[in-house]
Design an enzyme around this catalytic site. Structure first.
Site, PDB file in Angstrom:
ATOM      1  N   GLY A  25      56.512  24.039  46.430  1.00 26.92           N
ATOM      2  CA  GLY A  25      57.321  23.922  45.220  1.00 26.92           C
ATOM      3  C   GLY A  25      57.402  25.231  44.456  1.00 26.92           C
ATOM      4  O   GLY A  25      56.838  26.258  44.850  1.00 26.92           O
ATOM      5  N   CYS A 159      53.251  23.002  30.402  1.00 24.68           N
ATOM      6  CA  CYS A 159      53.967  24.176  29.895  1.00 24.68           C
ATOM      7  C   CYS A 159      54.441  23.980  28.462  1.00 24.68           C
ATOM      8  O   CYS A 159      54.294  24.890  27.625  1.00 24.68           O
ATOM      9  CB  CYS A 159      55.134  24.516  30.811  1.00 24.68           C
ATOM     10  SG  CYS A 159      56.244  23.144  31.185  1.00 24.68           S
ATOM     11  N   ASN A 322      57.505  29.178  31.796  1.00 25.03           N
ATOM     12  CA  ASN A 322      56.863  27.885  32.085  1.00 25.03           C
ATOM     13  C   ASN A 322      56.109  27.874  33.405  1.00 25.03           C
ATOM     14  O   ASN A 322      55.115  27.162  33.555  1.00 25.03           O
ATOM     15  CB  ASN A 322      57.893  26.755  32.084  1.00 25.03           C
ATOM     16  CG  ASN A 322      59.015  26.966  33.076  1.00 25.03           C
ATOM     17  OD1 ASN A 322      59.794  27.915  32.941  1.00 25.03           O
ATOM     18  ND2 ASN A 322      59.119  26.099  34.065  1.00 25.03           N
TER      19      ASN A 322
END
Length: 358
Positions: A25, A159, A322
């Site tokens: 990811g 985040c 983030n």
């Protein structure tokens, strides 16, 4: 398998083996990028069920040329540190197995961020390994550095929570806020927060050009904010047309008078010596306040404020990448401290300017 915690030249020369679970990811890719350039970490394995057998560079272009290939999670060998970049719920179900592989586990999901099983019942879907919650240390060094040294289980912060906490923490730490005041937080976030899967709402035709409220109330990161600041917040998130970044604007209504001098004293007192926090509070130039574009690709957080005397309001701004300060960078920073390595190792990149949409 355990690594030492000595500091200085010996620690700087130390090699620490690491593997990444769930490395396909966006966050996994950022984590691999940081570890590949780290002076101490040696990547041993990277797992992905969907990409097993494929080269890491075929999924993460910055890592083209790497010899690493994705493997099945069942093939993991023992290492010093195991980073888990898996979806929520995976780590809590496999945490015993993780500790059979490594002495130090750094989990980037939400699985160990909160302190109690009751919190997980309220904000998530319960918890499969509540006995580990009291063992986990929150990964944000600016508020938890003293507890990270030697930590065995490190829980990465969310985040949105990271951006908000960093913005508001000095006000509580220096007594400007005591916990009963009204605090309203609005966060704008980039599309990478949705992950590589993303879904329909994150596709380019649907995401481009939007300022879309996606969590007007009840966002799960509220739990972290309330846990570490000791107060409730009115919290809303918007999805906006950027890729990287989380920008928090907090409206705070203190119970007593506050001067700009009080604010500077509070923020400098907390962050003057922090290697990854810098102030941006109404100076000159285009970027007068915290801006995600200015920290894209870095582990930096920007924090700033303005005082609104006519409305008895403090407006606090905070911005992060983030996937870096809000995830992979925070994880590496915390791991450095836990293992007694140079705190800033592998994280010194200060960004690029100009750049496109972050």
């Amino acid at each position: 398998m355990a690594v030492g915690t000595e500091t200085g030249a010996d620690a700087n020369a130390e090699t620490v083996t690491a593997s990444v679970i769930g490395g396909s990811g966006f966050t996994g890719g950022e984590l691999l990028r940081l570890l590949a350039g780290h002076p101490n970490f040696e990547i041993t394995e990277v797992t992905s069920r969907s990409k097993a057998g494929k080269s890491v560079g075929s999924v993460h272009p910055p890592l083209r040329g790497s010899d690493l290939r994705f493997t099945e999670p069942e093939d993991l060998e023992s290492v010093d540190v195991l980073f888990a970049a898996t979806p929520h719920g995976v780590s809590m179900g496999q945490i015993d197995e993780f500790f059979e592989i490594a002495d130090t586990v750094v989990d980037l999901s939400a699985d160990f961020r909160l302190n109690t099983e009751a919190q997980y019942e309220e904000w998530y879907d319960g918890h499969d390994a509540p006995e580990y919650l009291e063992k986990a240390e929150y990964a944000l060094p600016e508020i938890n550095r003293e507890n990270l040294s030697g930590a065995g289980l490190i829980a990465g912060g969310g985040c949105n929570a990271t951006a908000t906490i960093l913005g508001l923490y000095p006000l509580f730490e220096h007594g400007i806020l005591e916990g009963g005041e009204q605090v309203v937080v609005d966060v704008k976030v980039g599309s990478s927060e949705g992950g590589a899967g993303g879904g329909e709402a994150s596709s380019h035709p649907e995401r481009s050009g939007v300022v879309r409220p996606y969590a007007p109330t009840g966002h799960r990161h509220e739990a972290e904010i309330e846990q570490f600041l000791g107060t409730s917040v009115a919290f809303t998130c918007h999805a906006v047309d950027m890729i990287r970044g989380a920008s928090a604007t907090s409206h705070v209504f203190p119970s007593g008078p506050v001067s700009k001098g009080d604010l500077w004293k509070a923020y400098r007192g907390c962050y003057e010596d922090e290697p990854f926090v810098r102030m941006a509070a109404g100076g000159s130039g285009v970027y007068r306040y915290p801006e995600p574009k200015a920290v894209a690709g870095t582990n930096l957080a920007e924090v700033g404020f303005e005082l609104d005397p006519s409305n008895k309001r403090i407006v606090v701004f905070s911005a992060i990448d983030n996937m870096m300060k809000g995830s992979a960078g925070q994880a590496v920073h915390a791991a450095n401290i836990a293992l007694g390595l140079e705190e800033t190792a592998g994280l010194e990149f200060t960004g690029l300017h100009p750049v496109g949409a972050p």
